[in-house]
Design an enzyme around this catalytic site. Sequence first.
Site, PDB file in Angstrom:
ATOM      1  N   GLY A  89       0.748  -1.251   0.000  1.00 34.07           N
ATOM      2  CA  GLY A  89       0.000   0.000   0.000  1.00 34.07           C
ATOM      3  C   GLY A  89       0.773   1.292   0.000  1.00 34.07           C
TER       4      GLY A  89
ATOM      5  CE  LYS B  15       4.182   3.183  -7.518  1.00 38.50           C
ATOM      6  NZ  LYS B  15       5.158   2.284  -6.883  1.00 38.50           N
TER       7      LYS B  15
ATOM      8  CG  ASP C 240       3.371  -0.336  -8.785  1.00 40.39           C
ATOM      9  OD1 ASP C 240       4.256  -0.484  -9.655  1.00 40.39           O
ATOM     10  OD2 ASP C 240       3.628  -0.217  -7.578  1.00 40.39           O
TER      11      ASP C 240
ATOM     12  CB  CYS D 283      10.112  -0.543 -10.286  1.00 43.09           C
ATOM     13  SG  CYS D 283       9.675  -2.194  -9.716  1.00 43.09           S
TER      14      CYS D 283
END
Length: 388
Positions: free
Chosen positions: A209, A211, A277, A330
Amino acid sequence: MTPAARVQAAIDVLDLVIEAARSNGAPADRLISEWFRARRWAGSGDRRAVRELAYRAIRACGEIPATGRAAMLRVAADDAQLAPLFDGSRHAPAPIDPDEPVADSGVAPGWLMKRLADNGVEHPEALLGRAPLDIRVNTLKSGRLELPEGAEKVAAANGWRYPPETRIEQSRAYLGGMIEVQDAGSQLTCEVVAARPGETVIDLCAGAGGKTLALAAAMKNAGRLVACDADRTRLQRLPPRAERAGASGIETLLLDANREMEALKPFVGAADAVLVDAPCSGTGTWRRNPEARWRLTEKQLERYAAIQSRLLDVAATLVTAGGRLVFVTCSLLDAEGADQAAGFLARHPDWRAELPALPAGTSRGAGLRLSPSHDGTDGFFVARFVRL
């Protein structure tokens, strides 16, 4: 521990890290912590020194080394003060044989270096530098916040930076939930979502959590924020973090991998914004997890790319007309970035890309790339799509 004993301890730790990298076992941080847990006699200075030696060796070797000793010999080859510690004394490593194998230096395995070069990644050595400590000021609770000394402003709106060794977790600001540890690049990708009060926002791959909390602050606790993940353990970490941060009303939704729509049916066409993400190779996070480059294979990269494509398609069904979908990895590899964005637009002609307007990054296909060498952040790709 003597300096020589610390070198041998680092070699022992490296053997564990190498074996775990080959078998997809525990990460280096956990292995090092467990190693010292069984050796409580080791002092804090010993722990710090052994850890630093082990990570120096991990960063120095591009290909996975044959042994921990070969990895440490790589470091010793470039450190005149380290080599004499291989003296064969009690608890020390055996003397160096001129003919024994020394691990090769490098940034990453050969196939991965070629991928990085083909994908326009400049100065790949920056991927292995020590990462700074970035924090995000939590606007839900900051009030009269006084930041701990030593902070420097970064490009993210609420981001500040400290040296790598800073122990921010003991500060009053952190304990009070007024700041969160979050890389500046991660903060910038959350800004691309542009979550607003009153909206319905879904964090599709929320994990623990980090983000999600940034989105909650942007929404000022007004609206509907749903944090989803297929990992129950990680998702369970969010409620206590949210309470500390003063983020109220966050819903958590456990998904069944490959059957996500069973739980997401009530949200079809209902979200103003969805953040994906997505799981990825993590090539942008080597500063924090340098041994990860030893674990990645081309087959694993293909699997990550397939998962990302599927999750993008799932997310697209959740967004209302005029709503937005933000895709983040990422990673610095186009297979998990620009190529994914292009594939999504080809599969979904009722969407268009909007190049994120950020004070950092360089354009890459339909999105932006953030990198340690150019932006001083972890490596990210971020793209924003709008439903027509």
